[in-house]
Write an enzyme that holds these catalytic residues in place. Sequence first.
Site, PDB file in Angstrom:
ATOM      1  N   ASP A  51       3.265  37.493  44.849  1.00 31.15           N
ATOM      2  CA  ASP A  51       3.167  37.780  43.411  1.00 31.15           C
ATOM      3  C   ASP A  51       4.523  37.577  42.743  1.00 31.15           C
ATOM      4  OD1 ASP A  51       2.813  38.790  40.877  1.00 31.15           O
ATOM      5  OD2 ASP A  51       2.431  40.857  41.504  1.00 31.15           O
ATOM      6  N   GLU A 130      36.010  34.912  49.093  1.00 29.80           N
ATOM      7  CA  GLU A 130      36.648  36.082  49.708  1.00 29.80           C
ATOM      8  C   GLU A 130      36.041  37.328  49.060  1.00 29.80           C
ATOM      9  OE1 GLU A 130      40.793  35.571  48.940  1.00 29.80           O
ATOM     10  OE2 GLU A 130      41.000  33.871  50.304  1.00 29.80           O
ATOM     11  N   GLU A 132      35.318  40.963  48.495  1.00 35.47           N
ATOM     12  CA  GLU A 132      35.807  42.306  48.763  1.00 35.47           C
ATOM     13  C   GLU A 132      34.678  43.312  48.582  1.00 35.47           C
ATOM     14  OE1 GLU A 132      40.350  41.373  47.159  1.00 35.47           O
ATOM     15  OE2 GLU A 132      38.915  42.425  45.876  1.00 35.47           O
ATOM     16  N   GLU A 212      41.813  46.483  52.141  1.00 34.63           N
ATOM     17  CA  GLU A 212      42.316  45.922  50.891  1.00 34.63           C
ATOM     18  C   GLU A 212      43.172  46.949  50.137  1.00 34.63           C
ATOM     19  OE1 GLU A 212      43.028  43.763  48.754  1.00 34.63           O
ATOM     20  OE2 GLU A 212      42.348  41.941  49.755  1.00 34.63           O
ATOM     21  N   GLU A 220      38.012  43.708  53.028  1.00 31.44           N
ATOM     22  CA  GLU A 220      37.685  42.292  52.841  1.00 31.44           C
ATOM     23  C   GLU A 220      37.416  41.661  54.195  1.00 31.44           C
ATOM     24  OE1 GLU A 220      40.168  38.339  51.554  1.00 31.44           O
ATOM     25  OE2 GLU A 220      40.196  40.019  50.125  1.00 31.44           O
ATOM     26  N   HIS A 269      37.556  35.964  45.108  1.00 28.13           N
ATOM     27  CA  HIS A 269      38.292  34.719  44.929  1.00 28.13           C
ATOM     28  C   HIS A 269      37.576  33.618  45.711  1.00 28.13           C
ATOM     29  CE1 HIS A 269      41.868  37.739  44.848  1.00 28.13           C
ATOM     30  NE2 HIS A 269      41.208  37.740  43.700  1.00 28.13           N
ATOM     31  N   ARG A 339      49.206  34.858  40.853  1.00 28.91           N
ATOM     32  CA  ARG A 339      47.885  35.405  41.121  1.00 28.91           C
ATOM     33  C   ARG A 339      47.230  36.020  39.882  1.00 28.91           C
ATOM     34  NH1 ARG A 339      46.903  36.233  46.918  1.00 28.91           N
ATOM     35  NH2 ARG A 339      48.580  35.191  48.016  1.00 28.91           N
ATOM     36  N   GLU A 358      41.587  27.575  44.031  1.00 29.47           N
ATOM     37  CA  GLU A 358      41.058  28.919  44.208  1.00 29.47           C
ATOM     38  C   GLU A 358      40.752  29.510  42.828  1.00 29.47           C
ATOM     39  OE1 GLU A 358      42.426  33.308  45.969  1.00 29.47           O
ATOM     40  OE2 GLU A 358      43.900  31.717  45.615  1.00 29.47           O
ATOM     41  N   ARG A 360      39.867  32.560  40.859  1.00 22.71           N
ATOM     42  CA  ARG A 360      40.084  33.960  41.195  1.00 22.71           C
ATOM     43  C   ARG A 360      39.298  34.934  40.313  1.00 22.71           C
ATOM     44  NH1 ARG A 360      44.223  35.190  44.386  1.00 22.71           N
ATOM     45  NH2 ARG A 360      44.784  37.094  43.244  1.00 22.71           N
TER      46      ARG A 360
END
Length: 470
Positions: A51, A130, A132, A212, A220, A269, A339, A358, A360
């Site tokens: 369904d 990655e 977390e 972390e 992580e 990330h 970062r 990357e 982030r």
Amino acid sequence: MTPKDVLEFAKEKGVKVVDIRFLDYPGVWQHFSVPISELDEGSFEDGYGFDGSSIRGWQPINASDMLVIPDPSTAQIDPFFEEPTLVLIGDIVDPVTREPYSRDPRNIAKKAEAYLKSTGIGDIAYFGPEAEFFIFDDVRYENQPNGCFYQVDSIEGIWNSGRDECPNLAYKPRHKEGYFPVPPTDKFQDMRTEMLLTLESLGIDVECQHHEVATAGQAEIDMRFKPLLQMGDQLMWFKYVLKNVAYKYGRTVTFMPKPIFGDNGTGMHTHISIWKDGEPVFAGDKYAGLSETALYAIGGILKHCRALCAFTNPSTNSYKRLVPGYEAPVNLAYSSRNRSAAVRIPMYSASPKAKRIEFRTPDPSCNGYLAFSAMLMAVLDGIENKIDPGEPLDKNIYDLPPEELANIPSAPGSLEEAINALKEDHEFLLKGDVFTQDAIDMWIEYKTENEINPVKLRPHPYEFFLYYDI
């Protein structure tokens, strides 16, 4: 595996039950089970009916019948069920037309991979998220018309440093000081190792596991990069394994981006690279060892980031993490090491094979299939249209004067902003029929009616602190 291989595998493992899995539109696994006698080679063509009107974000009641077709390549033995159980992830099709369902996230991921190949830019897009998460000992919450509350607790929570624990043995990470401590400060080494080994038993390559930054059990576990669809499947297994291992230990895992005030939130990330004919497309002699193609890819992400956030940061809670002025990657810029930028170029290795970008900003509350597909479409749009990402942001964002900071655009400040950005900017997602207009419209409608508006309508406990005595 072929269907025949799956049946032989099931016989070899003494399987008694088959568990068919797929996910709803927001991104949570659903399942039902049949006895092994109900699985034959024809099942991989005929599928199983269910369904569709009872699945979030899917069919209306007047067109509820749907089929799930098991994908033989996804066969695994469930590591938690008491009886030997074969798990098969399925694709959703219309029972009348036999066409793939436009709102099936796995179908969208398949179309994204096909579109990449059709462009000639590459033949494989690799994704390495990655993700977390937090490990809690106790979680309570309630929402009533006349009151609401939430409370989370952890043996590691620094707020418990004065609690009578008969005895309290201390060793609780202070706020923002939870990165890489050894036991006994790190209380969850054995649990995370069991999570890692369980993932590896399912054929999922894991690179590392660690505590972390935040107090209260933030952690992580990193999976090795894989092609888009495969990583979408693996992310579902990842969440399933972590939740069930923690549950076995009498604890609970959440991928909610910001469950604790005043400490680091939970991100995801995501590393992205494109390869063609066995060669890395993103390696070159430009900034940070990137190719011009990779810089254009960054340009695509930065241009479409506000709309991307509707898929990569799809909860109202996501924007409790994405707050300017903190460490969150809200600045729509790129850098080789900064970062706080939305896009970073990792510099751990000079090898061309390691060249990647990357992104982030995302968090693990997302539906991986949709988020990865949207990221790939933004990357391809940047490459196809040669979108210049501008100059890199290599300065310390916290030292910039206000007039310079004002020139750097930011990620959305709320889910509503992200959804509004998606309304205005989604043509890049429609290329190759990867995301259909129907799928985007339903995403906007579901998020608005089921998440944005309900949160907006409810009084917040902190408002009583601010305003009750006015």
